[in-house]
Design an enzyme around this catalytic site. Structure first.
Site, PDB file in Angstrom:
ATOM      1  N   HIS B 128       0.806  -1.238   0.000  1.00  0.00           N
ATOM      2  CA  HIS B 128       0.000   0.000   0.000  1.00  0.00           C
ATOM      3  C   HIS B 128       0.835   1.282   0.000  1.00  0.00           C
ATOM      4  CE1 HIS B 128      -3.153  -2.859   0.805  1.00  0.00           C
ATOM      5  NE2 HIS B 128      -4.071  -1.935   0.843  1.00  0.00           N
ATOM      6  N   ASP B 178       0.582   0.360  -8.730  1.00  0.00           N
ATOM      7  CA  ASP B 178       0.177   0.194  -7.335  1.00  0.00           C
ATOM      8  C   ASP B 178      -0.646  -1.081  -7.132  1.00  0.00           C
ATOM      9  OD1 ASP B 178      -0.372   0.666  -4.726  1.00  0.00           O
ATOM     10  OD2 ASP B 178      -1.334   2.603  -5.028  1.00  0.00           O
ATOM     11  N   GLY B 179      -0.458  -1.769  -6.004  1.00  0.00           N
ATOM     12  CA  GLY B 179      -1.301  -2.915  -5.655  1.00  0.00           C
ATOM     13  C   GLY B 179      -2.686  -2.500  -5.229  1.00  0.00           C
ATOM     14  N   HIS B 180      -2.810  -1.297  -4.726  1.00  0.00           N
ATOM     15  CA  HIS B 180      -4.132  -0.719  -4.413  1.00  0.00           C
ATOM     16  C   HIS B 180      -4.182   0.631  -5.107  1.00  0.00           C
ATOM     17  CE1 HIS B 180      -7.676   0.865  -2.639  1.00  0.00           C
ATOM     18  NE2 HIS B 180      -7.793  -0.067  -1.698  1.00  0.00           N
ATOM     19  N   HIS B 263     -11.211  -6.575  -6.026  1.00  0.00           N
ATOM     20  CA  HIS B 263     -11.438  -5.721  -4.851  1.00  0.00           C
ATOM     21  C   HIS B 263     -12.200  -4.470  -5.280  1.00  0.00           C
ATOM     22  CE1 HIS B 263     -10.226  -2.910  -1.599  1.00  0.00           C
ATOM     23  NE2 HIS B 263     -10.204  -4.019  -0.855  1.00  0.00           N
ATOM     24  N   GLU B 315     -13.285  -8.765  -0.320  1.00  0.00           N
ATOM     25  CA  GLU B 315     -13.772  -7.383  -0.230  1.00  0.00           C
ATOM     26  C   GLU B 315     -14.113  -6.873  -1.623  1.00  0.00           C
ATOM     27  OE1 GLU B 315     -10.580  -5.254   1.786  1.00  0.00           O
ATOM     28  OE2 GLU B 315     -11.564  -5.602   3.704  1.00  0.00           O
ATOM     29  N   CYS B 333     -16.447   2.342   1.651  1.00  0.00           N
ATOM     30  CA  CYS B 333     -15.452   2.964   0.769  1.00  0.00           C
ATOM     31  C   CYS B 333     -15.753   2.713  -0.699  1.00  0.00           C
ATOM     32  CB  CYS B 333     -14.051   2.410   1.063  1.00  0.00           C
ATOM     33  SG  CYS B 333     -13.281   3.133   2.513  1.00  0.00           S
ATOM     34  N   CYS B 399     -10.187   2.531   7.010  1.00  0.00           N
ATOM     35  CA  CYS B 399     -10.303   3.283   5.761  1.00  0.00           C
ATOM     36  C   CYS B 399     -11.647   3.982   5.625  1.00  0.00           C
ATOM     37  CB  CYS B 399     -10.080   2.354   4.562  1.00  0.00           C
ATOM     38  SG  CYS B 399     -11.132   0.909   4.539  1.00  0.00           S
ATOM     39  N   CYS B 400     -12.731   3.333   6.094  1.00  0.00           N
ATOM     40  CA  CYS B 400     -14.068   3.843   5.783  1.00  0.00           C
ATOM     41  C   CYS B 400     -14.429   5.131   6.519  1.00  0.00           C
ATOM     42  CB  CYS B 400     -15.112   2.767   6.053  1.00  0.00           C
ATOM     43  SG  CYS B 400     -14.962   1.332   4.960  1.00  0.00           S
TER      44      CYS B 400
END
Lengths: 654, 654
Positions: B128, B178-180, B263, B315, B333, B399-400
């Protein structure tokens, strides 16, 4: 209080068209397949050589002795009735591996010998040490009873003797008990096989200590000072303590428990042991607890398939009536455990309704655990699937495959029971049972095609030509009007007591009892509190629960709707050994490609096909549902519809 | 291709009775609460001091900069329109912590500075790193735009410059991404805030490299030789490779993608960036991919609440039509991400239907993420609950909460949009928007009680008293017959284009446009392939999806059945700011205590009460369901029932 006991396996033959091939499949394929899995490099068999060293791959797993033990137990059950030198030799080899892994003081556990030496009996909660020991004990007893060989029995006795010392009232683990119950019921078996009362008393101690305060696992944790094997997964926060204790049913003394909670297999094994002990110690308080727990399970927490435990996150029981279908759990092992518990309850109380539940689990939630070819397994047995669920070859934690094998291998012990003066038929399975009664030795022969049809013929053969005893044949609770004849003569006023047809007389060789059960298809509704079944109906016939599979339909199974007045036709089916059901139904017609819209879906007619739940998933990936949308009474005049709750369903007959 | 752009936050005021208190709650409670969570010892703020050393408790988490950044961004949105010196100071303190954590070369990531030094940019898939960088960039831009201060913007530019070098075509991470996903859309914002084209080009590279072969994350894994941060959880077996690549949408070049997979938050952020780039580079191929993905999402994978992603295990997105209710996912999110994407699609194409979906997410799946008091949060937003689900104060991966806060803080950017000659109203929110058009500066004032009722009054005020431009007011797709007047005169033949009422004229100060939307309650059915909604109906009114809560009923909500011809009454409700619905309904009557039986459940009459989905769970633990059992046409003559698919529902009006 112990009124009845099972017949030993060696006194039972099974040549049933439904069950005999399944037992044979266990012996010829399933056990070979499982042996192959365990013989892979670095797996169970290799681990028993004790050659693993830190840093090596394939660290021995804490469960592995139980896999080997259950496999030996299943194989022993097969060897009890079938000559199979190859299997016999494979079992002997495994036993020699166990012998080699046993330590001088009798201890026998690979993990705590090579992975965590010096830490024996310090992580009872998580590390499954006594659980593995229990399965070893069960294997030792089964192998001895099947083959007469004492090699494994001697090994497990030495181990049990060590445990008895460690868990003696003044031993280092006084007050302790297993994090995963299993050894308790095994010790009762060991007592019965050896006559050594100290094994029974040890079982009693482990059960009685459970739930006493201070809670042993919390003491153990403090004493050890480090998290347990599964430490990060079991919460340690004070507010979660109750849930954590309930997980392994140690939240209160077992005799005070009233609600079925926690991990489902742990629960079933514990209740089985409690039932044994209630009988052995004539303990009415324990029996009352068991009856409360039974009511909790069967009126609030049991799937219609006999699946027990609905919450995957704890592999166990959720709140009352919480029985999700596609996202539930219903572990195969828990249904196996329920079969064990139900048999003990029936034998202890003489009541047949426990066997109704046993059959519910056996013909549905247990059998669904394995594929038709005997080599693929379900761990959880959901009641609905979106078409992405399939049985697997093996699991990292491979508890279910050998558990199913040992139950079916041991089926003979569930068919009959005997009291001093009564011969009891609990399950309709073609074959013979040899009873040793006060009045002499008697053989009963069953002829039946159950569960494909409901006819049973029982022939009585006393060894001395004549014998006076009570023949008790279970009449399932769902069979409303059985037809009964003795030697061809109708029995007009049959004695039906506690769920059994009870015939007390002097029996002569060749006496014939015939029973025809009511095998009409039953529409079954769940309690309104069960969300997954609301507005839905299930189909049952005999002991078999049916389901819809996508492969039989050109629409998604969850869209099929069956009205209450539709005739259902049952057609015998050789593939499943039971029947296939057909009925007119409707499905939702797709109006357009939109996901959400303000017009109700249209309907179109289709033929609904239902197959036994246990047989699902054997024809490729496919959607599945047990609960079928209930269309009410269909297109009938308005005045009639309001009476729907009083209308009996109209059913086809097989 | 970029036809419209949002108004800057500073050009918008909100004094809406529904939204203004919610924005105020974010500023006065939610942001304070979140700051408190992050200021706890050893948490986010402490970590930024870089004093953690191996062996210390509270190892800094890989996500933590993103929590701080999203909180700064949300606070900045509030500071853009509200004077709040205390919050301003708290933000400045956090920015100084970030300044202190930044390395000489611009690098800014605690985990790879103190936990894994020397391993920067070697675990893009799991760690991340660029995700956190992206949120820092967004925070820097938001803080600059809100306050005019450049302190954080300068910090993130130095970091972005470093990343630009590392990910240059001949840099050490050429081909990587990026992985996310997150930094891609942030870099577009940075480009727009600074005018530096290299940030836009970097975003384009990261998007274009994604999905090229050989797959970068597999190259990275080989190069590194050790598992990634989440290595054990993401399968490495060859047969699982596709699923693993789909998880972060790197399975194929993004312009070739057609199905929404993996995801859900990663997907929404990536599609948002792709939409930005499609506009900036006038890239029609990218736009076509986005339209395919939009169709995949909205016709097969979106909850009626605007929840995106149904499979908790990833997710993310399950198969088409797989939208379980109680056991689904629908992360807050992801709905926030969908709002971002939908706005970009609408602004790029000028189409209003994207805003219909934006509203679906905003008024339902986003708002449900926080409690009425603004201090408890849902991570997943299920469409049904057995009464055991509650919002929580905080999460390990938090995160949310700040994501919801920054979206509501930023609401002003979603209300309006402008093109060179058009002023666009996308959301009905009382307040003002100041437009800078070719024809001059114009202020629009909205008066409305939406979504409690459907009346909107728009007053036009050109700065120079007159201005010629197009006023485009979105007409939601669900509103079948809006009434429209200009200066009190009905507009008989309104121009409705691409979902907008389009009024082109010379506007004068005080011109008044009034619209009345059709706010009748809508019965909504899902596509028949959605199992959780089969045989069920949902209630919507305006943009709001309703649900049933146990607290309003004396029976389980899943037993309530609503016929299609029952009148539904809507009563305005101050608690939720919308309305409460009431209707006659029936529920299953409990016959006896049995779990399963062969008599259908009886019915009894009850009053059904439905409340906005976003408001559920604010009155204690309670069952909940969005999908209500559809009772068809009720007790009507048989002939009529077969026409059910052609009958319009009869609805009450609020």
């Amino acid at each position: 209080m112990r009124t009845r006991e099972p017949l030993p396996l060696t006194a039972v033959t099974i040549d049933d068209r439904f069950w005999a091939p399944r037992r044979e499949l266990i012996r010829t394929r399933t056990l070979r397949h499982q042996e192959g899995q365990m013989r892979r490099p670095g797996q169970q068999f290799d681990a028993l050589t004790l050659t693993w060293r830190p840093g090596d791959p394939h660290e021995p797993h804490i469960f592995w002795e139980s896999d080997v033990a259950k496999w030996i137990e299943a194989a022993s059950h097969c060897l009890a009735t079938t000559d199979d030198p190859e299997l016999d030799q494979a079992v002997d080899e495994a036993i020699e591996l166990l012998a080699g892994a046993q330590q001088d003081d009798g201890y026998l556990n690979v993990y705590f010998t090579v992975v965590k030496p010096g830490q024996r009996f310090t992580d009872l909660r998580d590390a499954h040490e006594l659980y593995c020991a229990g399965h070893l004990v069960e294997a030792g007893v089964a192998h001895f009873e099947a083959t007469g060989k004492t090699r494994l029995l001697d090994i497990v006795r030495r181990y049990a003797d060590l445990i008895d010392t460690v868990f003696s009232p003044d031993g280092p683990c006084a007050g302790g008990y297993d994090g995963h119950q299993e050894i308790e019921l095994a010790l009762v078996k060991l007592y019965r096989a050896t006559g050594e009362r100290r094994y029974l008393d040890l079982s009693r101690r482990l059960i009685d200590w459970r739930g006493q305060q201070p809670f042993y696992f919390e003491v153990e944790l403090q004493r050890r000072g480090t998290p347990g094997y599964f430490g990060t997964r079991l919460p340690q926060r004070p507010e979660d303590a109750r849930r954590f204790r309930e997980y392994n049913q140690s939240h209160q003394p077992v005799a005070d428990q009233a609600e079925v909670v926690g991990h489902s297999v742990r629960a079933m094994y514990m209740y089985s042991a409690m039932t044994d002990l209630a009988g052995e110690y004539d303990d009415d308080r324990l029996l009352q607890a068991l009856q409360r727990l039974w009511t909790s399970l069967t009126t609030k927490k049991l799937y219609i398939t006999g699946g027990a435990g609905s919450d995957p996150s704890i592999e166990g029981f959720g709140p009352d009536y919480d029985l999700p279908d596609a996202h539930g759990y219903a572990e195969t092992c828990a249904s196996v455990g329920l079969v064990q518990w139900a048999q003990r309850m029936s034998n202890l109380t003489g009541r047949g309704h426990y066997i109704d539940t046993l059959e519910r689990a056996l013909y549905n939630g247990v059998l669904s655990g394995a594929s038709a070819d005997g080599t693929h397994y379900f761990y959880g047995n959901p009641l609905a699937s979106d078409g992405t669920v399939a049985r697997q070859e093996w699991f990292g934690c491979a508890c279910c495959p050998p558990n199913l094998a040992r139950l079916i291998g041991e089926l003979g012990r569930y068919v009959y029971a005997q009291g001093p003066d009564e011969a009891v038929i609990n399950l309709y399975v073609a074959g013979t049972g040899r009873f040793t009664l006060t009045g002499g030795e008697v053989t009963l022969r069953q002829e039946t095609r159950y569960p494909q049809d409901g006819h049973l013929a029982v022939t009585v053969t006393p060894t001395d030509d004549e014998a006076e005893f009570t023949l008790a044949i279970r009449i399932p609770g769902w069979s409303r009007q059985p037809t009964i004849t003795v030697n061809g003569e109708p029995v007009d006023q049959p004695v039906l007591r506690d769920g059994y047809l009870t015939l007390s007389r002097r029996w002569r060789t060749g006496d014939l009892v015939e029973i025809d059960l009511d095998m009409e298809v039953r529409r079954t509704w769940a309690h309104p509190a069960v969300a997954s079944a609301a507005g839905k109906v299930a189909l049952e016939r005999g002991p078999v629960v049916f389901c819809l599979e996508g492969v039989d339909h050109d629409c998604a199974v969850h869209t099929l709707t069956l009205t209450r007045d539709t005739r259902i036709h049952a057609v015998p089916d050789e593939r499943t050994g039971v029947a296939t059901l057909h009925a007119d139904a409707t499905t939702d017609a797709t109006a357009d490609g939109q996901l959400y819209g303000n017009r109700p879906p249209g309907r179109r007619s289709v033929t609904l096909t239902a197959v036994p739940y246990f047989s699902w998933g054997n024809r490729g990936l496919s959607g599945m549902t047990v609960w079928i949308r209930d269309g009410g009474l269909g297109a009938v005049p308005a005045g009639t519809a309001s009476n729907s709750e009083h209308v009996e369903s109209s059913n086809g007959r097989g």
